[in-house]
Design a protein around this motif. Sequence first.
Motif, PDB file in Angstrom:
ATOM      1  N   ARG A   1      -7.586   0.231  -0.229  1.00 21.66           N
ATOM      2  CA  ARG A   1      -6.849  -1.017  -0.412  1.00 21.66           C
ATOM      3  C   ARG A   1      -5.470  -0.987   0.261  1.00 21.66           C
ATOM      4  NH1 ARG A   1      -7.910  -4.515  -4.653  1.00 21.66           N
ATOM      5  NH2 ARG A   1      -8.930  -2.784  -5.730  1.00 21.66           N
TER       6      ARG A   1
ATOM      7  N   ARG B   1      -4.341  -2.205   3.989  1.00 24.90           N
ATOM      8  CA  ARG B   1      -4.037  -3.570   4.407  1.00 24.90           C
ATOM      9  C   ARG B   1      -2.583  -3.713   4.834  1.00 24.90           C
ATOM     10  NH1 ARG B   1      -5.180  -7.522  -0.265  1.00 24.90           N
ATOM     11  NH2 ARG B   1      -4.479  -8.943   1.374  1.00 24.90           N
TER      12      ARG B   1
ATOM     13  N   ASP C   1      -9.673  -5.846   1.432  1.00 23.82           N
ATOM     14  CA  ASP C   1      -9.523  -6.428   0.103  1.00 23.82           C
ATOM     15  C   ASP C   1     -10.045  -5.530  -1.011  1.00 23.82           C
ATOM     16  OD1 ASP C   1     -12.212  -6.585   0.608  1.00 23.82           O
ATOM     17  OD2 ASP C   1     -12.340  -8.771   0.532  1.00 23.82           O
TER      18      ASP C   1
END
Length: 364
Positions: free
Chosen positions: A215, A218, A292
Amino acid sequence: MLVSLQIGSLIAPAYACGCGAMVVDRNSQVSVDRETSVVSWSGGAEQIVMQLTVRGNAPEAAWIMPVPRRATVELGDASLFSELETLTAPVRETRHYFWPHADDWPFGGSGSTSGDSAAAPSAAAPVGVVGRERLGPFDVARLTATDPTALEGWLTENGFELPDRLSTALRPYVEQKWEYVAIRLAPQEKGGPLLGRLDPLRLRFASDEPVYPMRLSRLATTPQSLGLYVLAAHRMEPRGRIGGPAPEVTYAERVDTGRDGGAYPALGELTGGKPVFLTAISQSFPRPERIDGDHELRATAADTPYRTTYYRDELLTVGPVPAWVLTLLGGVAVAVAAVLLVARSRRRRPVAPPPPVMAPPPLR
């Protein structure tokens, strides 16, 4: 203990690798040229071995990695990655074709062509330090947190002056009651920049299902790529794309880590010498801001083996002569022989004599 963990003034993230976030001070830069990771999962126990190759002018940096349960951290064996590279290396094979291509004689060329086708229980305090180790060039702290604001405050008080983007990215892990490994990376030579391939780190923790944290990637500002080796009882695959193109399997086969008298000692040590199914996965993230979630791994429907193969296409020959030429010549020879046999048989066929002439009957 909290006061003693001074990791330096770490301001803006210059790079977020696939399994965590790396931050340096505002006057330095660091990039990860290559990140290679191994996930080994068996019976609810997971291990992750990571090796980073970095370059830049930062004299030190820090790296934060979330883990679903309390982790132990130690140095990994660098030879593990060379063993895996050997095991999963693409193979090269030759394929022969019969009829000539455009680059073959008589159309052109020399008669051959080639190409490659190729959740942990919450701690009593909002933030706790459950361990701290010095491992080679790494200063490692293992943290727990039950409140994102408290975690952000502790990190700031101890030198992690994190930007809002990273604090926000950490919030889902806090809500899921994950823990964290905070790692300070320093060069071997004091005062020098972080360069080259770093010593691998090995993390062990309990996990109901194999997971690879992604995650925080990102936050990266440049396209990212992931190379992941997965060791388990069966062939494995990510449950989803998590914001990138479909992951690609480059190798999938069962491996006996104890074969050949210990040909792969680092791999055998990681797996306890047991046969495992090794799956190599690669994935690119052209737009990392779309990531995501984390990679949750699952067994595939079948343990279908696969290995990347590069083919070299060659014209089929018999010695120096293309096979198709010999075939055509042979066909012509057979046709000529058939014609000659027919003609010869006709010359030797006997001629039947004419029927005898009957005399007319006498007149009466």
